[in-house]
Design a protein around this motif. Structure first.
Motif, PDB file in Angstrom:
ATOM      1  N   ILE A 178       1.256 -25.765   7.155  1.00 18.20           N
ATOM      2  CA  ILE A 178       0.643 -23.978   7.121  1.00 18.20           C
ATOM      3  C   ILE A 178      -1.017 -24.354   7.652  1.00 18.20           C
ATOM      4  O   ILE A 178      -1.597 -23.635   8.182  1.00 18.20           O
ATOM      5  CB  ILE A 178       0.230 -23.848   5.177  1.00 18.20           C
ATOM      6  CG1 ILE A 178       2.286 -23.702   5.201  1.00 18.20           C
ATOM      7  CG2 ILE A 178      -0.265 -21.954   5.329  1.00 18.20           C
ATOM      8  CD1 ILE A 178       3.038 -23.433   3.538  1.00 18.20           C
ATOM      9  N   LYS A 179      -1.184 -25.409   6.716  1.00 19.64           N
ATOM     10  CA  LYS A 179      -3.031 -25.348   7.007  1.00 19.64           C
ATOM     11  C   LYS A 179      -4.366 -25.285   8.716  1.00 19.64           C
ATOM     12  O   LYS A 179      -4.492 -24.995   8.783  1.00 19.64           O
ATOM     13  CB  LYS A 179      -3.890 -26.084   6.581  1.00 19.64           C
ATOM     14  CG  LYS A 179      -3.517 -27.786   7.081  1.00 19.64           C
ATOM     15  CD  LYS A 179      -4.140 -28.881   6.320  1.00 19.64           C
ATOM     16  CE  LYS A 179      -3.978 -30.552   6.598  1.00 19.64           C
ATOM     17  NZ  LYS A 179      -5.641 -30.556   7.138  1.00 19.64           N
ATOM     18  N   ALA A 180      -2.174 -25.939   9.500  1.00 23.36           N
ATOM     19  CA  ALA A 180      -2.560 -25.977  10.950  1.00 23.36           C
ATOM     20  C   ALA A 180      -3.142 -24.772  11.655  1.00 23.36           C
ATOM     21  O   ALA A 180      -3.926 -24.578  12.346  1.00 23.36           O
ATOM     22  CB  ALA A 180      -1.637 -27.069  11.504  1.00 23.36           C
ATOM     23  N   GLN A 181      -2.788 -23.312  10.728  1.00 25.59           N
ATOM     24  CA  GLN A 181      -2.839 -22.302  11.248  1.00 25.59           C
ATOM     25  C   GLN A 181      -4.228 -21.859  11.108  1.00 25.59           C
ATOM     26  O   GLN A 181      -5.041 -21.002  11.387  1.00 25.59           O
ATOM     27  CB  GLN A 181      -2.185 -21.496   9.455  1.00 25.59           C
ATOM     28  CG  GLN A 181      -0.828 -21.247   9.865  1.00 25.59           C
ATOM     29  CD  GLN A 181      -0.402 -21.036  11.905  1.00 25.59           C
ATOM     30  OE1 GLN A 181      -0.442 -19.306  12.299  1.00 25.59           O
ATOM     31  NE2 GLN A 181       0.718 -21.219  11.878  1.00 25.59           N
ATOM     32  N   PHE A 182      -5.491 -23.393  10.341  1.00 27.73           N
ATOM     33  CA  PHE A 182      -6.447 -22.954  10.220  1.00 27.73           C
ATOM     34  C   PHE A 182      -7.861 -23.445  11.208  1.00 27.73           C
ATOM     35  O   PHE A 182      -6.665 -24.606  11.882  1.00 27.73           O
ATOM     36  CB  PHE A 182      -6.944 -22.720   8.691  1.00 27.73           C
ATOM     37  CG  PHE A 182      -6.429 -22.336   8.311  1.00 27.73           C
ATOM     38  CD1 PHE A 182      -7.092 -21.252   7.769  1.00 27.73           C
ATOM     39  CD2 PHE A 182      -5.222 -22.983   7.517  1.00 27.73           C
ATOM     40  CE1 PHE A 182      -6.130 -19.808   6.470  1.00 27.73           C
ATOM     41  CE2 PHE A 182      -4.374 -21.773   6.274  1.00 27.73           C
ATOM     42  CZ  PHE A 182      -5.187 -20.345   5.860  1.00 27.73           C
ATOM     43  N   PRO A 183      -8.700 -23.336  11.324  1.00 29.31           N
ATOM     44  CA  PRO A 183      -9.646 -23.990  12.555  1.00 29.31           C
ATOM     45  C   PRO A 183     -10.048 -24.822  11.917  1.00 29.31           C
ATOM     46  O   PRO A 183     -10.191 -25.271  10.555  1.00 29.31           O
ATOM     47  CB  PRO A 183     -10.933 -22.783  12.581  1.00 29.31           C
ATOM     48  CG  PRO A 183     -10.561 -21.563  12.098  1.00 29.31           C
ATOM     49  CD  PRO A 183      -9.403 -21.855  11.106  1.00 29.31           C
ATOM     50  N   ASN A 184     -10.178 -25.813  12.970  1.00 27.15           N
ATOM     51  CA  ASN A 184     -10.805 -26.841  12.484  1.00 27.15           C
ATOM     52  C   ASN A 184      -9.808 -28.208  11.561  1.00 27.15           C
ATOM     53  O   ASN A 184      -9.753 -29.560  10.785  1.00 27.15           O
ATOM     54  CB  ASN A 184     -12.194 -27.534  12.193  1.00 27.15           C
ATOM     55  CG  ASN A 184     -12.580 -26.879  13.702  1.00 27.15           C
ATOM     56  OD1 ASN A 184     -13.018 -26.736  14.878  1.00 27.15           O
ATOM     57  ND2 ASN A 184     -14.210 -26.035  12.566  1.00 27.15           N
ATOM     58  N   ALA A 185      -8.605 -28.204  11.224  1.00 27.72           N
ATOM     59  CA  ALA A 185      -7.254 -28.421  10.402  1.00 27.72           C
ATOM     60  C   ALA A 185      -7.126 -29.934  10.187  1.00 27.72           C
ATOM     61  O   ALA A 185      -7.241 -30.524   9.286  1.00 27.72           O
ATOM     62  CB  ALA A 185      -6.072 -27.700  10.414  1.00 27.72           C
TER      63      ALA A 185
END
Length: 450
Positions: A244-251
Motif C-alpha cells: 500500500i505504501k507504494a501509493q505514497f511519494p518516495n516510498a
C-alpha cells in the motif's frame, strides 16, 4: 447486546437551532434503536427495528440537506469537504450497514455493527466537523489525500484483500473516525526516513475476520485469535502495508522503525491526535477492516511497547493475555475534572479493574457509548456540568438507569452529604479517605453485587 445509549447533552449544541434540533432527534432515534431487542425472534420487535432504521435514515438525510443549506448561506470555507463527508455516509456507509441488517435478518452482530458505525459516526461528526462550522474546532479531515490518489488507494486495498483472502470487499466509509465496530485487533506500524519524515499506519481487524482468513491459512481451528494467528497477522499486515505504501511519494526511502499492538484505548488516544491522510472502513463479508494513515512528523509519546524480533513472541502472548484479562475484569468509569485525580484513581484501581476515565459529563457519555461500565465513580463537584446533572442525564434513559453510581466528593460536612444522599446513589466516598479504604469500599461493593 449491551444496553449502551447515545445520550443527548447540551454540550453537543453548536449554537445553530436548525442543526441542534436535528442532532437531538437523531440521538433520540438511536436510543430507540438501542431499546429494541434485536436478538429476539419476535416479529413485532424486528418490525419495530426495521421502522426505526428507516426513521433514522430519513432524519439523517433531512439533517444533511438542511445543514448543507446553512453552510452555503454563510459561505463556510469547509463546505465542500463537509458535504463530501455527508455523501460518504448517506451513499456508502449507511446503505451498506442497512444491507447487512437485511441480509442477516437483523442478527445481533449486524445490529452491533449498525449501532457502532452509525452511532459512533454521529457523535464524532457532531463533535468535530459540525463544531468546525461555527469555528469551535478545526476539521479533522483537512489533510486528506487528493481525490485521485484516494481512489487509487481504495482500489489497491480492495484488490489486496481479494488477492490474499479471496474477499469481495467494499469501502463503506472514507472518513472512518475510530469507532469501535466489534471485538478488534489494533495494529500500528511506523515508518521513517533518515531525514525524520514519518508515515504511520493503523490497521484494525475485526477478530472474526482474522479467524476466518489468516486463521484458516495457517490451519488454526481456534474460535478466537491466538498467538499463532496474531503472529501470522503481523507479517501479513506488514506485507500489505509495503504494498500500500507504494501509493505514497518516495516510498522506497521509508523503512519500518516500530510496530505495536494496541488496546482500543491506546488506539483511540493515538487516533484522536492524528491528522489523517486516509481513513477507510471496509466491509469484507467476514468482518470489518479499517485502514488509516497519517504523517506525524513530531511524535513525542510512546504509544505502546515496540515489537522487535527478540521480544515478538513474548509481546504477542502478553497482548492476548492482557486482552483476555481486561475483558474479564469489572469495568469502572471514573469521571472527574482533575487529571491528577483521574490518574490517581486509575493507578489505585487499575490492577484489579478495567478502569476508563473521563474529564467531563460529555466525555463520560462518549465512554459509556462505546463500553458500558459496571460502575461509575462520579465527581460531585465538577464545573459546567456537575455530578448531579450528569447523574440526571444517565437516569433520564430507562436503559441506563440501572448503572450504579458512587459519588466522589471532597466535602464531608452534613449539608453536602445530605445533598449527595438525596440523589440516591449506590454510595459515596470522600476523596480525602486513605486510598486503601477507597479500594476496600469498591471491592466490597462488587462483592455484594455478586
Amino acid at each position: 447486546m449491551s444496553s449502551n445509549q447515545f445520550l443527548w447533552n447540551d454540550r453537543y449544541k453548536i449554537g445553530v437551532d436548525i442543526i441542534d434540533r436535528e442532532h437531538k432527534k437523531l440521538f433520540t432515534i438511536m436510543n430507540k434503536l438501542f431499546a429494541y431487542n434485536s436478538a429476539s425472534d419476535d416479529a413485532k420487535s424486528k418490525w419495530a427495528y426495521q421502522e426505526g432504521v428507516k426513521f433514522f435514515k430519513g432524519h439523517a438525510m433531512k439533517h444533511f440537506a438542511e445543514e448543507e443549506l446553512y453552510m452555503a448561506s454563510i459561505n463556510y470555507d469547509g463546505y465542500e469537504t463537509h458535504r463530501h463527508l455527508h455523501d460518504i455516509f448517506r451513499k456508502k456507509t449507511l446503505p451498506e450497514v442497512e444491507k447487512e441488517l437485511q441480509e442477516t435478518n437483523y442478527s445481533p452482530e449486524a445490529v452491533e455493527h449498525f449501532l457502532g458505525v452509525c452511532g459512533g459516526w454521529l457523535i464524532g461528526h457532531t463533535m468535530t466537523e459540525d463544531r468546525a462550522i461555527v469555528g469551535n474546532m478545526e476539521s479533522k479531515w483537512g489533510d486528506l489525500l487528493p481525490m485521485e490518489r484516494q481512489e487509487a488507494l481504495k482500489k489497491e486495498i480492495v484488490q489486496m484483500l481479494n488477492d490474499l483472502f479471496q474477499l469481495d470487499s467494499k469501502v463503506i466509509n472514507e472518513s472512518y473516525g475510530g469507532e469501535k465496530f466489534g471485538k478488534g485487533i489494533y495494529y500500528r506500524l511506523l515508518y521513517g526516513t533518515d531525514k525524520g519524515d514519518r508515515w504511520e499506519f493503523f490497521l484494525v481487524f475485526e477478530e472474526g475476520l482474522l479467524v476466518h482468513t489468516v486463521g484458516k491459512l495457517v490451519g488454526c481451528e481456534a474460535d478466537g485469535v491466538n498467538v499463532m494467528v496474531l503472529n501470522a497477522t503481523r507479517y501479513t499486515a506488514k506485507q500489505c502495508v509495503e504494498r500500500i505504501k507504494a501509493q505514497f511519494p518516495n516510498a522506497e526511502a521509508f523503512e519500518i522503525i516500530e510496530e505495536n499492538l494496541l488496546t482500543y484505548e491506546q488506539f483511540q488516544r493515538a487516533f484522536d491526535k492524528r491528522n489523517l491522510q486516509s481513513s477507510l472502513l471496509l466491509k469484507t463479508g467476514e468482518g470489518y477492516f479499517a485502514f488509516c494513515v497519517s504523517a506525524p512528523h513530531l511524535l513525542k509519546e510512546d504509544i505502546a511497547t515496540s515489537i522487535k524480533p527478540e521480544n515478538a513472541m513474548n509481546e504477542l502472548k502478553k497482548y492476548i493475555e492482557l486482552e483476555h484479562e481486561m475483558n474479564s475484569k469489572k469495568k469502572i468509569l471514573v469521571v472527574d475534572d482533575s487529571g491528577v485525580a483521574l490518574q490517581a484513581m486509575k493507578e489505585l484501581l487499575g490492577t484489579k479493574y478495567n478502569v476508563a476515565v473521563a474529564k467531563s459529563g460529555l466525555a463520560a457519555i462518549k465512554s459509556m457509548t462505546l463500553d458500558r461500565p459496571d460502575l461509575v465513580l462520579l465527581d460531585y463537584e465538577m464545573p459546567v456540568c456537575d455530578g448531579r446533572q450528569v447523574l440526571e442525564m444517565f437516569r433520564a434513559e430507562e436503559e441506563l438507569a440501572d448503572i450504579p453510581v458512587i459519588f466522589l466528593t471532597g466535602r464531608n460536612d452534613l449539608e453536602s452529604v445530605q445533598k449527595v444522599l438525596s440523589l440516591k446513589p449506590a454510595g459515596y466516598l470522600f476523596k480525602a479517605m486513605n486510598p486503601s479504604e477507597i479500594r476496600k469500599n469498591i471491592d466490597t461493593f462488587f462483592e455484594k453485587m455478586g
